[in-house]
Design an enzyme around this catalytic site. Sequence first.
Site, PDB file in Angstrom:
ATOM      1  N   GLY B  45       0.801  -1.218   0.000  1.00  0.00           N
ATOM      2  CA  GLY B  45       0.000   0.000   0.000  1.00  0.00           C
ATOM      3  C   GLY B  45       0.832   1.266   0.000  1.00  0.00           C
ATOM      4  O   GLY B  45       0.570   2.202  -0.774  1.00  0.00           O
ATOM      5  N   SER B 284      14.004 -17.069  13.378  1.00  0.00           N
ATOM      6  CA  SER B 284      14.472 -17.151  11.994  1.00  0.00           C
ATOM      7  C   SER B 284      14.790 -18.578  11.577  1.00  0.00           C
ATOM      8  O   SER B 284      15.355 -19.376  12.312  1.00  0.00           O
ATOM      9  CB  SER B 284      15.711 -16.290  11.809  1.00  0.00           C
ATOM     10  N   ARG B 337       9.951 -25.682   4.443  1.00  0.00           N
ATOM     11  CA  ARG B 337       9.092 -25.344   5.572  1.00  0.00           C
ATOM     12  C   ARG B 337       7.965 -26.338   5.802  1.00  0.00           C
ATOM     13  O   ARG B 337       7.737 -26.768   6.927  1.00  0.00           O
ATOM     14  CB  ARG B 337       8.473 -23.958   5.337  1.00  0.00           C
ATOM     15  N   HIS B 408       1.780 -18.660   9.372  1.00  0.00           N
ATOM     16  CA  HIS B 408       2.699 -17.569   9.097  1.00  0.00           C
ATOM     17  C   HIS B 408       2.269 -16.683   7.925  1.00  0.00           C
ATOM     18  O   HIS B 408       2.449 -15.474   7.934  1.00  0.00           O
ATOM     19  CB  HIS B 408       4.070 -18.180   8.799  1.00  0.00           C
ATOM     20  N   LEU B 448       8.042  -9.847   0.622  1.00  0.00           N
ATOM     21  CA  LEU B 448       8.439  -8.432   0.602  1.00  0.00           C
ATOM     22  C   LEU B 448       8.648  -8.010  -0.849  1.00  0.00           C
ATOM     23  O   LEU B 448       8.240  -6.927  -1.272  1.00  0.00           O
ATOM     24  CB  LEU B 448       9.726  -8.238   1.409  1.00  0.00           C
TER      25      LEU B 448
END
Lengths: 249, 644
Positions: B45, B284, B337, B408, B448
Amino acid sequence: MNLTLKVWRQKNPSDKGGFKTYTISGISSDMSFLEMLDVLNEDLSDKGEDPIHFDHDCREGICGMCSLYINGQPHGPQQTTTCQLHMRSFSDGDTITIEPWRASAFPILKDLVVDRSSFDRIIQAGGYISVNTGGVPDANEIPIPKVISDESFDAATCIGCGACVAACKNASAMLFVSAKISQLALLPQGKVEKRERAEKMVAQMDAEGFGACTNTGACAAECPKEIKLSNIARMNREYFSASLSTENV
Amino acid sequence: MKLDSKIPSGPLAEKWTRHKFNVKLVNPANKRKYEIIVVGTGLAGASAAASLAELGYNVKAFCFQDSPRRAHSIAAQGGINAAKNYQNDGDSVFRLFYDTIKGGDYRSREGNVYRLAEVSVNIIDQCVAQGVPFAREYGGLLANRSFGGAQVSRTFYARGQTGQQLLLGAYSALSRQVANGKVKLYPRTEMMDVVVVDGKARGIITRNLVTGAVESHSAHAVLLCTGGYGNVFFLSTNAMGSNVTAAWRAHKKGAFFSNPCYTQIHPTCIPVSGDHQSKLTLMSESLRNDGRVWVPKTKAIAEKLRKREIAPKGIKEEDRDYYLETKYPSFGNLVPRDVASRNAKYVCDEGRGVNETGEAVFLDFRDAILRDGEDAVRGKYGNLFDMYEKITGENPYKTPMMIYPAVHYTMGGLWVDYNLMTTVPGLYALGEANFSDHGANRLGASALMQGLADGYFVAPYTVGDYLAGLPYDKIPEDHPEFRKAEETVKSRIQQLLGIKGSKTVDHFHKKLGKIMWNHCGMARNAAGLTKAKEMIRTLKEEFWSDVKVLGTGEELNLSLEKAHRVADFLELGELMIDDALHRNESCGGHFRDEYQTPEGEALRDDENFAYVAAWEYLGEGKEEALHKEELVFENVKLTQRSYK
Ligand SMILES: Cc1cc2nc3c(=O)[nH]c(=O)nc-3n(C[C@H](O)[C@H](O)[C@H](O)COP(=O)(O)OP(=O)(O)OC[C@H]3O[C@@H](n4cnc5c(N)ncnc54)[C@H](O)[C@@H]3O)c2cc1C
Ligand code: SF4
Ligand code: FES
């Protein structure tokens, strides 16, 4: 553990507000401080009383939203954010006093929630490098010495929580403002505008009603991100060189 | 309705360039005649709002936090991918594209993913120009690391605070446009509905969270950048306020919702310590490089551990089960994961969990400390160990860490075409709120990248293309559609306040979370899903007849805010279950017990399920309609993953 909480309750900005005392039991030392307040709020809701309003979001110590003044210290006894404070820092039978940040530039909205939009307006005044999206050089075009980049990073970790203001007897925002000014002034990209930036941000800080800095260092002692006082010295340099250069014109 | 993904024709590598050339442009002098609403000020945004304002459009930006700088993106730790190939280790746009498609288990669009990889390089340039202090080498150039099992070092990072630094960069660009008068900010404001006039999105209804005022905002286009919906599980690594409300209200106004069942469960989080728990903290992933994952071989020993009759250190080597190393000899503790998460669940389901709740496994650094010394381990992971100690009160240098998987990231979201437009013309979805680029599983450090790609480099082109065909006149805010939507919002507020039941909002949220976690979490099966659907229906009825929302609508009211969000989560939960139930295969973050290889790995069914599921809302109490967008693979060959 069993605790007594003295909490600031205030219905809205114009309400006078005052402390209310609550007792709470069965708190485990593994809980975070905010989880302890969650438990109290569930109790209050069950009894039909309005829950205590406080700000929070990430609960990881990074968003800067939580903001409680606990037993006379912003974010409580540890040098961390309130959301990262755990109940093992307290003992059974303790009385804990919880207040909002107190500063005229941070008006209280309700209970422990304050309005920190003055910080946003300081950033809007000049806390950026003036580049548009696109048309910028390759990221590796300007090498930056690691020590400089690390120092800039240290200043950039400020989370904008406002604890520095709450800790200061003058309610000065110097630590927050100087952190942004330092981050950008240290980098080659940010040097171009550094004088103008310092001037504009300081002017906005004054306009918002933050107090003057008398170098007591209370801000840095309470800052959860360990922002250093040396940023304030750097900012003063940028600022005075800015005002000197404008006087010369 | 036929779903048209609008992927441009032509070779993969030329699609975006061609498309940019073909989009219609708005004359610079006319841009200020258009108003754009951007909901959300996270990476997606803030970058979109700033970039559109720089072009000359008038932007209104909304967020529910007290400042745009506090959006959930701030919490991202690890890093951001970009195909810069600064390390000369063989990375390229094509390799990043390929890894992302494969990592997503072949459930994403080639065209979108290629564009993402292509613009990734511009993102890093942009961020550095804004003053983002990425990690550097002694020579002064940018440092990279390999992340999440990638074979090349393409991840840029800023210590463990990459999301914070990227967001502050985007926030500073946004603040500059506020100063220029091109962006008007609306913090502490929640979007409650989208307003559709003549089939086009023409504005939103908001609630001012401080005064409670319900207001209308008219515009020419609406961009939803409102993040993911992981909090449907109650406990997740998301920020407390993260919600599905904006996306869900848009869904009910005609925007299709895609692949809601694709959920990413992260293997290394701090376990739940009790009923009071409000959120989970991520540790992490890099810890798995040196830590060894294990549980006791027998239930009996695990029980003693849980009762604290023995300490982990006292457990003999032959009584320890390093299950990942045994099961996956070549990847060991570094399996992806989803594989790591699922196996932790299996051993705990067998009763071999190691903490009081029985839901934790060890991540042990004993051998790394013996091998490299405590100082070397501190050098690599010091800050993470400190964080762990702060939260749990245990010292991981002395006793093994305990970890457990946690929700997550959500790969599903609003369906969008190549232009990021939803099925409602003029309504866009960017960042985690859309479904577009990660398929059934997202790679580390790619969220990201996607948020900033959408906001800085995609939406500024594609939104212009749409506006160029639209008249300048704004729909007045007293138009009947605005009035009607305002009334609906107000009556819902009154309805919630009027129930005056006996149970708090959190009571329902926790219950919903448990149902979702147990039946639509790491592993799902038809029987469990069918049962869960019934349970959610009952819970929803109970919510609407027995929830207690205190206070009034005309003030700062946290329980009212939450009540709205939980009401929407209850509806989303049901759709997630429908989606999980209909997808008779296992892929990425969606693992159905019935569909696995003999070795217990996810078994895809490319013949029948190589499509995007897009759900259409048909009205209160009705089953949603499924639409399928077939996925076409012209540049990669579909293969089965193997980590043996
Ligand atoms: C702990 C953690 C670590 C992570 N680490 C990484 C990492 O290392 N690398 C990586 O690539 N990804 C990582 N991710 C994922 C990544 O951070 C997110 O996917 C990404 O930041 C989402 O960005 P966004 O802009 O889409 O949404 P967000 O940042 O979630 O922003 C949402 C915005 O929408 C607003 N909003 C929401 N609903 C409403 C409403 N109804 N009305 C008004 N405003 C609303 C909010 O106020 C906020 O401004 C991590 C995630 C977590 C939880
Ligand atoms: S300088 Fe420290 S105390 Fe002040 S706003 Fe920043 S992080 Fe908070
Ligand atoms: S809630 Fe985000 S820093 Fe405390």
